[in-house]
Scaffold this active site. Structure first.
Site, PDB file in Angstrom:
ATOM      1  N   ASP A  66      32.754  31.856  84.223  1.00  0.00           N
ATOM      2  CA  ASP A  66      33.899  32.589  84.760  1.00  0.00           C
ATOM      3  C   ASP A  66      34.165  33.886  84.010  1.00  0.00           C
ATOM      4  O   ASP A  66      34.950  34.719  84.469  1.00  0.00           O
ATOM      5  CB  ASP A  66      35.165  31.727  84.632  1.00  0.00           C
ATOM      6  CG  ASP A  66      35.308  30.750  85.781  1.00  0.00           C
ATOM      7  OD1 ASP A  66      34.762  31.021  86.859  1.00  0.00           O
ATOM      8  OD2 ASP A  66      35.969  29.714  85.589  1.00  0.00           O
TER       9      ASP A  66
HETATM   10  C1  GLC Z   1      35.701  26.316  82.865  1.00  0.00           C
HETATM   11  C2  GLC Z   1      35.822  26.282  84.356  1.00  0.00           C
HETATM   12  C3  GLC Z   1      34.495  26.256  85.021  1.00  0.00           C
HETATM   13  C4  GLC Z   1      33.627  27.335  84.471  1.00  0.00           C
HETATM   14  C5  GLC Z   1      33.528  27.253  82.965  1.00  0.00           C
HETATM   15  C6  GLC Z   1      32.740  28.380  82.363  1.00  0.00           C
HETATM   16  O1  GLC Z   1      35.233  25.093  82.417  1.00  0.00           O
HETATM   17  O2  GLC Z   1      36.559  25.166  84.777  1.00  0.00           O
HETATM   18  O3  GLC Z   1      34.638  26.404  86.396  1.00  0.00           O
HETATM   19  O4  GLC Z   1      32.380  27.190  85.054  1.00  0.00           O
HETATM   20  O5  GLC Z   1      34.824  27.313  82.421  1.00  0.00           O
HETATM   21  O6  GLC Z   1      33.402  29.597  82.443  1.00  0.00           O
HETATM   22  C1  GLC Z   2      39.079  31.529  81.242  1.00  0.00           C
HETATM   23  C2  GLC Z   2      38.266  30.564  80.439  1.00  0.00           C
HETATM   24  C3  GLC Z   2      37.252  29.855  81.285  1.00  0.00           C
HETATM   25  C4  GLC Z   2      37.906  29.307  82.499  1.00  0.00           C
HETATM   26  C5  GLC Z   2      38.706  30.371  83.237  1.00  0.00           C
HETATM   27  C6  GLC Z   2      39.416  29.750  84.401  1.00  0.00           C
HETATM   28  O1  GLC Z   2      38.291  32.559  81.685  1.00  0.00           O
HETATM   29  O2  GLC Z   2      37.608  31.186  79.363  1.00  0.00           O
HETATM   30  O3  GLC Z   2      36.659  28.813  80.544  1.00  0.00           O
HETATM   31  O4  GLC Z   2      36.938  28.800  83.350  1.00  0.00           O
HETATM   32  O5  GLC Z   2      39.623  30.948  82.377  1.00  0.00           O
HETATM   33  O6  GLC Z   2      40.284  30.597  85.046  1.00  0.00           O
END
Ligand code: GLC
Ligand code: GLC
Length: 812
Positions: free
Chosen positions: A486
């Site tokens: 993300d």
């Molecule tokens: C969080 C989110 C997931 C994403 C991950 C890496 O665990 O829930 O959807 O893939 O972060 O950013």
């Molecule tokens: C932030 C976190 C990531 C998560 C995301 C969800 O970027 O670092 O882990 O998946 O928020 O919105």
């Protein structure tokens, strides 16, 4: 740092036993399996909600509080001048004995003080919208004890978000009713709500309170509520401000005597035309009925036994006996338990997710499903349909949806280009487990719009096509807002701290930002899709997609290989990310995981080199970091990933979720020793033994992230419970390490083990069959030499499915 122990596993009871209330962080558990849920910490902190932690919050919680974890279901016991709680908090009166046992959907907290033992069993009975709190008070002293008992719950005004901000309204809306030993919370019931909550005890009460300020006192705290300290309830009736529920009971206990009190926190919904029994008076019929079902110790014990049987049955579906307790307890108990929890909550409610921020994730829920599908396949089936219903006609999809409404979340929208592929991943897992191909014919709408329905198979098809139709200059998938990571926001370009990295996509026009992670994911799920098409007689579609998969493999080999590992991405301008040429973050884990799972370039040695590079550059004592070296400065073109300090979260943290990808890559490559050593590093039971203080969070479940080697405190865990790590750890160990893999026509046996592995047995229920599978590794890391099924040799590695009990012997 001295590593103190705060608890230990009790495998026989499937419990984690916490023996010191002052854990390094609240160590929590989850109650409830379907509609009514609670979070409970080892000192009884936490809250309850119905289905949706944001829209239907039943009790209030304050996050990141001082002190941490304040507010919960509290019992105050006043014994002479001493006031104490069975869970130590909030009074923090030193106890003579304390123990918290977190079990499968229940928690038992016990405290002893001055000859009185108070033990509380917390659970949500199956199919009931209520939390039971069975309190047992026992006089272990030689004198008669006259105790004053106060219960305490604080109501949330339903919407957990506005509850914490809209005080100009909230302080005037609160309403309660009191009837006998039941306190009803009915805020907003007069208008649009058709639900209320109640807090009941199955004994006469000698007083109560429902107004927080009156009970606690404006200048007091949970630790010293005025009513409790003075031993005098106020019988307050809340109008506005903050309604609470507190019962007051005078308890006399003879030496040796013990008494049970069943407290019940319930939730009720009424039909519109049955809301009231008299003007302003809520219809309590259903509440009375619910109370009547759980108003004696016998009834409660029976409900508890049913819950335990339910878990017995769930955990009997896959059971391993390796002789290694640390492995067996994770596989047989805690990993499967965490999978159920993540399936239920996605990423919504934990002590790291407030429950107001996020709904159910499209990609997250598809992954969670894989950890859960063997347990209750019909719920997985429904989940797949719900998820697919939030897709758009072009194959893109809402990134999240709200569990209560099941509608896509417009605040976040779509545009995460990995999302569609995960639908294939989840659906294939479901069909392999159940053999239920009929799900492919289910009619499923787009964006929940009636009239737009097409078959689920069509949804899978457009999911694949969404990738093919969104390729960049190297014929690799365009990343969109982000892929699985993300925080890799390559089309975001933000200098404004008020912008969200996730939802801002400033510059997608003309972008060249491509993802090798999606490329690998596309090849893995594409192969699955092709096999599925063949299986259901869609040869043309299989051939069409095979071509796309082959083309993707070629594109990766040509434009995605950096010499020693796979690149991670191309940025907006088409420059390499995750390359030896880069100044920082030369290598990333995600593309190594997916491209090795996809076996891209295995014949040219790419897979082996990539796996070796993971060991060389990513691995450290606590697991594999996400990227190396960490970013030391913010990079405008990369987004959130470089916003995190070194070693945390997506910037070179050990993001446990993606370690299993590399481990599976190792397993597919047949490198059992390496697979195991990576696995054991992030297996909670191994960490539990060594690092309770450092690790900080619950030692019985995985957390999303452990601080990486570049961090200030390597090895410190954060964001426990709700993480795709649960499902991926399960998928890895059950299917790739222990090697029991559901397939369309039976179970494929293909373990990948360390050389030191001894013989082990897996009992696996599968559809209408039950297999007892004994594996003799004989020092091999991989490769099944022979299989017998009920004494008869089997050709190949798939045990053909047939109902009934079977014995399988496997020689490697
Ligand atoms: C969080 C989110 C997931 C994403 C991950 C890496 O665990 O829930 O959807 O893939 O972060 O950013
Ligand atoms: C932030 C976190 C990531 C998560 C995301 C969800 O970027 O670092 O882990 O998946 O928020 O919105």
């Amino acid at each position: 740092m001295e590593q103190k122990r705060y608890g230990h596993f009790d495998d026989q009871h499937r419990e984690y036993v916490i023996t010191d209330p002052q854990t390094p962080w609240p160590w929590i558990n989850y109650l409830g399996n379907e509609d009514f849920f609670s979070l409970i910490s080892n000192t009884a902190g936490g809250y309850s909600f119905y289905k949706d932690a944001k829209f239907r919050r039943i009790t209030r919680y304050r996050y990141n509080n001082v002190p941490m974890d304040n507010g919960g279901r509290y019992f105050y016991i006043k014994d002479g001048d001493t006031v104490w709680n069975p869970g130590w908090k909030p009074c923090k009166t030193p106890l003579d004995f304390y123990e918290c046992r977190h079990g499968m959907s229940y928690t038992r907290i016990m405290g002893r003080k001055n000859g009185v033992e108070a033990s509380v069993l917390f659970f949500v009975p199956l199919k009931k919208w209520a939390e039971v709190q069975k309190l047992t008070l026992k006089n272990e002293s030689k004198e008669v004890k006259q105790l004053k008992l106060f219960s305490f719950e604080e109501w949330c005004l339903w919407n957990a978000a506005t509850d914490m901000e809209n005080f100009q309204r909230n302080f005037s809306t609160g309403e309660v009713e009191i009837e006998g030993s039941t306190i009803y919370h009915k805020t907003e019931y007069r208008e649009r709500r058709n639900h209320y909550a109640f807090y009941h005890v199955n004994a006469p009460i000698q007083g109560f309170d429902t107004d927080r300020e009156t009970f606690v006192g404006l200048y007091n705290e949970f630790a010293d509520p005025q009513a409790v300290m003075e031993g005098k309830p106020r019988n307050s009736h809340a109008h506005g401000w903050s309604p609470i529920a507190s019962h007051y009971i005078e308890v006399t206990l003879q030496p040796g005597e013990s008494k049970d009190f069943v407290f019940l926190l319930g939730y009720i919904e009424n039909e519109q035309d049955e809301k009231f029994e008299a003007p302003q008076v809520i219809n309590k019929k259903k509440a009375h009925a619910l109370i009547a079902e759980l108003d004696t110790t016998e009834k409660v014990d029976k409900a508890f036994a049913a819950l335990c049987e339910y878990w017995d049955a769930l955990l009997n579906i896959y059971k391993v006996k390796t002789g290694n307790d640390k492995l067996d307890r994770m596989v047989n108990i805690w990993n499967q338990y965490q999978c159920m929890v993540t399936f239920n909550f996605s990423r919504s409610a934990s002590f790291f997710e407030s429950g107001v921020g996020r709904g159910m994730g499209f990609r997250d829920s598809n992954q969670d499903l894989v950890g859960f599908v063997h347990q209750i396949p019909p719920r997985a089936r429904q989940r797949i349909i719900d998820i697919a219903s939030t897709q758009f006609p072009d194959g893109g999809c809402y990134h999240q949806y709200q569990p209560l409404t099941k509608r896509g979340n417009n605040d976040i929208g779509g545009g995460f280009n990995d999302d569609p592929c995960w639908l294939i991943f989840g659906t294939v897992a479901y069909i392999k487990e159940t053999g239920d191909f009929s799900i492919l014919d289910e009619m499923v709408p787009f964006d929940n719009q009636p009239g737009t329905e097409v078959t689920l198979f069509e949804h899978l098809k457009i999911s694949m096509d969404h990738v093919i139709k969104n390729l960049g200059p190297h014929m690799l998938p365009l990343i969109g807002r982000a892929d699985w990571n993300d925080c890799l926001n390559l089309n975001c370009f933000s200098w404004d701290p008020n912008e969200s990295f996730q939802t801002t996509e400033n510059v997608s026009e003309g972008t060249k930002a491509e993802s090798l992670m999606i490329a690998g994911l596309f090849v893995v799920t594409g192969k699955d899709y092709v096999a599925l098409c063949k299986k259901i007689g869609k040869a043309d579609e299989a051939a069409r997609m095979q071509q796309a998969v082959d083309a993707m493999i070629e594109a990766v080999k040509k434009h995605g290989w950096d010499g020693e590992w796979y690149l991670r991405a191309y940025d907006f301008y088409g420059r390499k990310i995750g390359s030896n040429e880069c100044e920082e973050a030369k290598i990333f884990i995600e593309s190594q995981g997916w491209c090795t799972m996809a076996e891209i370039g295995a014949e040219d040695g790419m897979v082996a080199k990539s796996l070796d590079s993971c060991k060389k550059y990513l691995e450290c004592e606590h697991g594999m970091v996400l990227n190396n070296p960490a970013f030391t400065k913010y990079i405008y073109e990369y987004g959130e990933i470089s916003s995190y300090p070194e070693g945390y979260k997506e910037n070179a943290g050990i993001f446990c979720h993606n370690n299993p990808w590399v481990i599976i890559g190792e397993c597919i490559a047949g490198r059992g020793n390496d697979a195991w050593s990576h696995y054991a590093k992030i297996l909670p039971s191994y960490v539990e033994e060594k690092y309770q203080t450092l690790h900080k969070v619950e030692p019985y479940v995985n957390c999303q992230m452990v601080a990486g080697k570049d961090a200030f405190k390597p090895g410190e865990g954060k964001n426990s419970w709700l993480t795709g790590t649960a499902a991926w750890m399960w998928y890895t160990v059950s299917e790739f390490i222990l090697g029991i893999k559901p397939d369309y026509d039976g179970i494929r046996i293909d373990p990948c083990l360390p050389e030191t592995a001894s013989d082990y047995t897996v009992c696996r229920k599968f559809r209408e069959a039950e297999y007892e599978i004994t594996i003799h590794p004989n020092g091999a890391q991989k490769g099944v030499r022979s299989i017998t099924l009920d004494g008869q040799p089997v050709n190949g590695t798939v045990i053909p499915y047939s109902a009934g009990k079977h014995v399988v012997e496997v020689t490697m």
